[in-house]
Design a protein around this motif. Structure first.
Motif, PDB file in Angstrom:
ATOM      1  N   ARG A   6       4.824  37.996 -55.736  1.00  0.00           N
ATOM      2  CA  ARG A   6       4.506  37.960 -54.322  1.00  0.00           C
ATOM      3  C   ARG A   6       3.087  37.461 -54.150  1.00  0.00           C
ATOM      4  O   ARG A   6       2.167  37.965 -54.766  1.00  0.00           O
ATOM      5  CB  ARG A   6       4.654  39.360 -53.725  1.00  0.00           C
ATOM      6  N   MET A   7       2.944  36.454 -53.337  1.00  0.00           N
ATOM      7  CA  MET A   7       1.619  35.907 -53.101  1.00  0.00           C
ATOM      8  C   MET A   7       0.984  36.587 -51.903  1.00  0.00           C
ATOM      9  O   MET A   7       1.596  36.673 -50.850  1.00  0.00           O
ATOM     10  CB  MET A   7       1.724  34.416 -52.794  1.00  0.00           C
ATOM     11  N   THR A   8      -0.214  37.047 -52.070  1.00  0.00           N
ATOM     12  CA  THR A   8      -0.929  37.587 -50.925  1.00  0.00           C
ATOM     13  C   THR A   8      -1.436  36.401 -50.118  1.00  0.00           C
ATOM     14  O   THR A   8      -1.544  35.294 -50.632  1.00  0.00           O
ATOM     15  CB  THR A   8      -2.124  38.443 -51.373  1.00  0.00           C
ATOM     16  N   SER A   9      -1.732  36.630 -48.864  1.00  0.00           N
ATOM     17  CA  SER A   9      -2.195  35.525 -48.017  1.00  0.00           C
ATOM     18  C   SER A   9      -3.527  34.983 -48.520  1.00  0.00           C
ATOM     19  O   SER A   9      -3.806  33.796 -48.415  1.00  0.00           O
ATOM     20  CB  SER A   9      -2.316  35.988 -46.568  1.00  0.00           C
ATOM     21  N   GLN A  10      -4.334  35.882 -49.101  1.00  0.00           N
ATOM     22  CA  GLN A  10      -5.618  35.430 -49.645  1.00  0.00           C
ATOM     23  C   GLN A  10      -5.399  34.481 -50.819  1.00  0.00           C
ATOM     24  O   GLN A  10      -6.024  33.428 -50.909  1.00  0.00           O
ATOM     25  CB  GLN A  10      -6.445  36.623 -50.125  1.00  0.00           C
ATOM     26  N   ARG A  11      -4.474  34.875 -51.709  1.00  0.00           N
ATOM     27  CA  ARG A  11      -4.219  34.054 -52.883  1.00  0.00           C
ATOM     28  C   ARG A  11      -3.629  32.700 -52.479  1.00  0.00           C
ATOM     29  O   ARG A  11      -3.940  31.670 -53.038  1.00  0.00           O
ATOM     30  CB  ARG A  11      -3.291  34.775 -53.856  1.00  0.00           C
ATOM     31  N   THR A  45     -13.065  39.009 -54.934  1.00  0.00           N
ATOM     32  CA  THR A  45     -11.645  38.800 -54.675  1.00  0.00           C
ATOM     33  C   THR A  45     -11.233  37.389 -55.063  1.00  0.00           C
ATOM     34  O   THR A  45     -10.165  37.169 -55.640  1.00  0.00           O
ATOM     35  CB  THR A  45     -11.341  39.039 -53.173  1.00  0.00           C
ATOM     36  N   VAL A  46     -12.084  36.423 -54.742  1.00  0.00           N
ATOM     37  CA  VAL A  46     -11.801  35.030 -55.090  1.00  0.00           C
ATOM     38  C   VAL A  46     -11.719  34.883 -56.610  1.00  0.00           C
ATOM     39  O   VAL A  46     -10.780  34.293 -57.136  1.00  0.00           O
ATOM     40  CB  VAL A  46     -12.870  34.079 -54.497  1.00  0.00           C
ATOM     41  N   TYR A  47     -12.673  35.471 -57.315  1.00  0.00           N
ATOM     42  CA  TYR A  47     -12.677  35.440 -58.780  1.00  0.00           C
ATOM     43  C   TYR A  47     -11.382  36.028 -59.340  1.00  0.00           C
ATOM     44  O   TYR A  47     -10.737  35.451 -60.200  1.00  0.00           O
ATOM     45  CB  TYR A  47     -13.843  36.281 -59.332  1.00  0.00           C
ATOM     46  N   ARG A  48     -11.027  37.213 -58.829  1.00  0.00           N
ATOM     47  CA  ARG A  48      -9.856  37.926 -59.319  1.00  0.00           C
ATOM     48  C   ARG A  48      -8.589  37.094 -59.105  1.00  0.00           C
ATOM     49  O   ARG A  48      -7.763  36.965 -60.000  1.00  0.00           O
ATOM     50  CB  ARG A  48      -9.758  39.282 -58.607  1.00  0.00           C
ATOM     51  N   ASN A  49      -8.469  36.511 -57.915  1.00  0.00           N
ATOM     52  CA  ASN A  49      -7.279  35.721 -57.609  1.00  0.00           C
ATOM     53  C   ASN A  49      -7.226  34.421 -58.418  1.00  0.00           C
ATOM     54  O   ASN A  49      -6.158  34.007 -58.849  1.00  0.00           O
ATOM     55  CB  ASN A  49      -7.219  35.421 -56.116  1.00  0.00           C
ATOM     56  N   LEU A  50      -8.379  33.803 -58.620  1.00  0.00           N
ATOM     57  CA  LEU A  50      -8.407  32.571 -59.417  1.00  0.00           C
ATOM     58  C   LEU A  50      -7.989  32.866 -60.860  1.00  0.00           C
ATOM     59  O   LEU A  50      -7.206  32.123 -61.458  1.00  0.00           O
ATOM     60  CB  LEU A  50      -9.813  31.948 -59.391  1.00  0.00           C
TER      61      LEU A  50
END
Ligand SMILES: [Zn+2]
Ligand SMILES: [Zn+2]
Length: 132
Positions: A6-11, A45-50
Motif C-alpha cells: 500500500r502506497m501512502t500519499s506521501q510516498r 520522512t522523505v529519507y525513510r520513504n526513499l
C-alpha cells in the motif's frame, strides 16, 4: 489484481516527483519539492520513504561522491558523472549491458541488470577549456 504494497500519499508524491525529473536528486532536493504540496512532510520522512522505495526496487539509490542520489528509472542504464560539476547523466547503451552480460555468462554468473557508473567530464565542463 490487488497491489501488495500500500502506497501512502506521501510516498506516492515522492515517487511522482522522482519520475518527473531526470536529474537524480538527493533526498534534500526531493524534500524541497514535495514540501510545496505536502507542507507537513519532514526530511526524515522523505529519507525513510526513499530508502523504502529503493529496498522494494521501485527506484535506484546511487552513491556518488559520498552522497545518495535517487533515480525512478529502474531499467538498465549507465550513469555518467561529471567530476567537475557533479552532473549525472543517463546513458542507455545496450551494447555495454550486453557485453558485460555475455562476458559474465561464460564465467557462470547471470546478471539481469547492469548498472555502470562512468566518471569524467561533461560537454560543458570539457568545453570550458580554451583549447577544448
Ligand atoms: Zn560538468
Ligand atoms: Zn539514471
Amino acid at each position: 489484481m490487488g497491489k501488495k504494497t500500500r502506497m501512502t500519499s506521501q510516498r506516492l508524491k515522492i515517487l511522482e516527483y522522482l519520475k518527473s525529473v531526470k536529474t537524480h536528486p538527493t533526498a534534500e532536493v526531493v524534500y524541497r519539492h514535495v514540501k510545496k504540496d505536502l507542507p507537513a512532510i519532514t526530511l526524515a520522512t522523505v529519507y525513510r520513504n526513499l530508502n523504502l522505495l529503493a529496498e522494494q526496487g521501485e527506484i535506484l539509490k546511487l552513491e556518488i561522491n559520498g552522497e545518495f542520489h535517487f533515480d525512478a528509472d529502474i531499467c538498465c542504464h549507465q550513469h555518467c558523472v561529471c567530476k567537475k560539476c557533479g552532473k549525472i547523466m543517463d546513458m542507455f547503451n545496450k551494447d555495454i549491458s550486453n557485453y558485460i552480460k555475455n562476458k559474465l555468462k561464460t564465467r557462470g554468473f547471470y546478471p539481469d541488470c547492469v548498472n555502470v557508473m562512468l566518471k569524467g567530464l561533461c560537454k560543458k565542463c570539457k568545453g570550458g577549456d580554451k583549447n577544448g
